[in-house]
Structure formats: C-alpha cells, structure tokens
Design a protein around this motif. Sequence first.
Motif, mmCIF file in Angstrom:
data_model
loop_
_atom_site.group_PDB
_atom_site.id
_atom_site.type_symbol
_atom_site.label_atom_id
_atom_site.label_comp_id
_atom_site.label_asym_id
_atom_site.label_seq_id
_atom_site.Cartn_x
_atom_site.Cartn_y
_atom_site.Cartn_z
ATOM 1 N N ASP A 99 25.177 41.261 39.171
ATOM 2 C CA ASP A 99 24.941 41.700 40.543
ATOM 3 C C ASP A 99 26.299 41.755 41.240
ATOM 4 N N ILE A 100 26.799 42.972 41.495
ATOM 5 C CA ILE A 100 28.136 43.125 42.068
ATOM 6 C C ILE A 100 28.218 42.521 43.465
ATOM 7 N N GLY A 101 27.098 42.280 44.101
ATOM 8 C CA GLY A 101 27.114 41.690 45.431
ATOM 9 C C GLY A 101 27.485 40.222 45.441
ATOM 10 N N LYS A 102 27.454 39.548 44.294
ATOM 11 C CA LYS A 102 27.763 38.122 44.236
ATOM 12 C C LYS A 102 29.274 37.906 44.136
ATOM 13 N N ILE A 103 29.769 36.925 44.884
ATOM 14 C CA ILE A 103 31.201 36.699 44.973
ATOM 15 C C ILE A 103 31.804 36.316 43.622
ATOM 16 N N GLU A 104 31.079 35.507 42.821
ATOM 17 C CA GLU A 104 31.631 35.098 41.530
ATOM 18 C C GLU A 104 31.720 36.279 40.568
ATOM 19 N N VAL A 105 30.775 37.214 40.672
ATOM 20 C CA VAL A 105 30.821 38.421 39.843
ATOM 21 C C VAL A 105 31.998 39.288 40.268
ATOM 22 N N GLN A 106 32.189 39.418 41.574
ATOM 23 C CA GLN A 106 33.321 40.196 42.069
ATOM 24 C C GLN A 106 34.648 39.614 41.580
ATOM 25 N N ALA A 107 34.750 38.283 41.587
ATOM 26 C CA ALA A 107 35.991 37.642 41.140
ATOM 27 C C ALA A 107 36.254 37.941 39.668
ATOM 28 N N ASN A 108 35.220 37.809 38.834
ATOM 29 C CA ASN A 108 35.389 38.071 37.400
ATOM 30 C C ASN A 108 35.740 39.531 37.133
ATOM 31 N N LEU A 109 35.043 40.438 37.820
ATOM 32 C CA LEU A 109 35.309 41.860 37.613
ATOM 33 C C LEU A 109 36.712 42.228 38.084
ATOM 34 N N TYR A 110 37.110 41.703 39.234
ATOM 35 C CA TYR A 110 38.448 42.021 39.755
ATOM 36 C C TYR A 110 39.529 41.553 38.783
ATOM 37 N N LEU A 111 39.385 40.330 38.267
ATOM 38 C CA LEU A 111 40.375 39.805 37.335
ATOM 39 C C LEU A 111 40.402 40.636 36.057
ATOM 40 N N ALA A 112 39.235 40.929 35.504
ATOM 41 C CA ALA A 112 39.180 41.703 34.260
ATOM 42 C C ALA A 112 39.735 43.107 34.463
ATOM 43 N N LEU A 113 39.394 43.742 35.584
ATOM 44 C CA LEU A 113 39.895 45.089 35.854
ATOM 45 C C LEU A 113 41.406 45.087 36.057
ATOM 46 N N THR A 114 41.926 44.037 36.688
ATOM 47 C CA THR A 114 43.373 43.926 36.863
ATOM 48 C C THR A 114 44.071 43.815 35.518
ATOM 49 N N LEU A 115 43.456 43.085 34.597
ATOM 50 C CA LEU A 115 44.067 42.882 33.285
ATOM 51 C C LEU A 115 44.052 44.137 32.429
ATOM 52 N N VAL A 116 43.028 44.967 32.568
ATOM 53 C CA VAL A 116 42.941 46.141 31.696
ATOM 54 C C VAL A 116 43.505 47.391 32.352
ATOM 55 N N ALA A 117 43.810 47.358 33.648
ATOM 56 C CA ALA A 117 44.322 48.553 34.322
ATOM 57 C C ALA A 117 45.636 48.978 33.701
ATOM 58 N N GLY A 118 45.706 50.223 33.248
ATOM 59 C CA GLY A 118 46.938 50.751 32.674
ATOM 60 C C GLY A 118 47.221 50.279 31.276
ATOM 61 N N ALA A 119 46.340 49.449 30.677
ATOM 62 C CA ALA A 119 46.601 48.947 29.329
ATOM 63 C C ALA A 119 46.351 50.007 28.297
#
Length: 410
Positions: free
Chosen positions: A390-410
């Motif tokens: 559920d993207i509305g949950k803060i913990e999900v947002q944190a995990n997605l943001y971190l994972a997306l930051t790590l894979v961006a441009g990889a």
Amino acid sequence: MMYMTASRDKEFAAKLLDALAADAGLPGLLRILMQALASPVLLADPAGRILCLQAPGREVPWPEGLVPPEIVREGSRCPPGKTASGVAPARAGEGIRYKVTPVGREAEFGYLAVLSQGYEDPAREAWLTQTATACAVVMRSREARQRAQQAAQEELVEDLLSHRFQNLAELACRHPLAWDLDRPQAALVIEADRAGSGTVPETVNRQLGHLVRERVPGADYVVAPRGEQWVVLMAFPSMLSPAAFKEQVQDWVGELRRRAYPYLEGRPFAAGAGRLYPGAGDIYLSFQEAKTALEIGRFGRSAGGVTFFEDLGVLRVLHRLGMPRLREFAREVLGPLEAYDWEHGTDLLFTLRTYFQCQMDMAATSVRLGVHGNTLRYRLKKAEEVLAVDIGKIEVQANLYLALTLVAGA
C-alpha cells in the motif's frame, strides 16, 4: 646565395640558443620562428590542444583551442627531424596549408606547425625542426620539474589520507610544498566511467589525470592518483556554508567536464565530494566520505554527476552494510515489478520512480509522464498489486524510496 643561406641558418640557430639560455620558454622560441617565417606558428600537445601560439596579426581559424585532427595525424606519422604538409579545414574560406613536425621522441610532447599559404621553401624546413628540438628541451626540463612537484604532492596527499602524522606542524616540516594545512579543506574522488569492460582504460585514466593536473581554474588544490581514481584535495580561504561549498565544487567539476569532453573517448566521469573540514587534519575523513559518495553515486544516480556525501541522508549509514547487501535489498523490493515490466512490456517501475521524483504529486507526475491522471492512477494501482503493498503507508514509501534511489541510473 649558399653563403647567405648558411649565414641565415647560423643566425637563426644562434637566436634559438640565446632564447634557451635566457629561459624565454615556449613563447620565446615560437616567436623567433614566427618572425623568421612571417607566418603563424603553433605548438599542440599529443591530443591536439594548442599549448602555445604566435601569429603575426592574424586570427588563427581554430579559436576553440584544438587543431584539426589532420595536423595531429600527419604529425604522428612524421619521423623526428622531418616535416609533413597538408591542408587543414577552416571554418570559412579555403583550407589552411601547414607544415608540421613532431616534438620529442614519437611526438611525446606534441607537434609544432607553421600555417601559411606560401610556405614552400625547403631551406626553411630546418628552422621548423630546429625549433621543435628546442621546444623538446624546454618541455623535457619542465616535465622533470612537474614530476618532482607531482611526487611531492602525491606524498603529501598519501600522508594526509593515511593520517601518518602526529600533528600538522610535523607534516608541514616533512613536506616543503607551499600548501597551507590550516585552511578549510575537502576531498573529491574522481573516476572515469567504467561502462562495458568494468574497468577504466589506461589511456582514459591517464588523460583524465592530465586534465585534472592542468590547474583547472576555480579552486586551489593538490591531486594524486589512487588506482583508477584521482583524489583532489581542495583548500578554501575560509569555512563556507554547505550551499556555497557545493556551488564552488559543482562549478569546478563543470569546468573540468567542459575541458575533458573531447579527450575521454566519449566516457563521462563522476565525482564524489566529502564534507568541508576546518583544516587538513581531518581531510582523511572527507576522503572516506568522498569515496562513499562516489560509490553510491555510481550505483544509484545518473552517470557523470557530482554526489555530495552531505546529500546522501540515510544512505550514509546504510552504506556501512556494503553495496552487495543494498543491491540485494533493492532487488527484493522492486524485483517483482521489474519482472512484470519485462514480461508484459510495461513501464510500471519507471512510472513509480517518476512519481517519487515528483514528491508523489499526481499532477506533476502526470505532466512529466505526459499521461492523463486516470492513466497514472491505474499504473500506480497496478504497481501496488504487483508489489503487494500500500503506497499510502509511510513504511512502504520509505522502502520504495530507498530501493528506487539505489537502482536509479544503475
């Protein structure tokens, strides 16, 4: 006539010797040749960058500072003591006729060329090759001084990065360089792109180091190699705010990038910057931070940029886990979405990344993607279904943001 020619040759050679004795440098030597031939003369390095130019009231048709590749190509084929000729393209009008000769063994220092529409007197070719020999003498002497200075810089940098000193006073006595250890300082780590082979070609790495050492304006610094990377220690007159520090570093890297673009075989380079510290005593900390910033920037951000340790946020802490474990985390979080995109030909991962880049603003994301709001809502809902979150949950947002930051441009 032969006597007059021999007399003029002796006079020319004497002028070159006098210029060498007077330490007139490359401009003085080229000025003698220019005056003798009444034609523009230039000295270019092996990559074709103009190092010195003497032109009698004429504008050289290559103001960008690079000679045409034809001159470099002909010069590289020419044996020492000989000349080659040709016609180089100009931006307007007819081509420019030239004669060129290598400077040093196998053109190790570059090429000396005379530009003229009427330079055809074989008797004057000796003047060109003699001047090239004199230039090689000057450049070899300069190279020896530069090597000594570089060795001193590298020793200082190594002592600072390894923290091999009791105090700065001891370090200042050990190193005769005029480098103020009490000024605020920060470390940068620069590396050319590793795309493809996974390593940086030696020629590219050497050229990047040469460009960094050329004293790029905008900063006072010393530089030293570390493997395939170049470490730059920057000093500043006073402590700067984080914003002012970033601006100066970005300006300097931007100027280096502008100069490097034609010479790195199409490869970008990236830089990691540590924080600014009050003195050189803590520069080893800035160096460790710069390495961390470069590694995370390589993995998780677009190639060719500057990554500041100050901006890494929680990644500064998580990096201690090691990049393999961070990659594993990113795959666990986003792997199902990547697999779905691959199987169905969709762009849900790109949509999700854009959504977070737009601060989860639906309107801004729709504009950036060029899709209707309903289409965006459908894609995000589908991404939630595939990931079972559920993207509305803060913990999900944190995990997605971190994972997306790590894979961006990889």
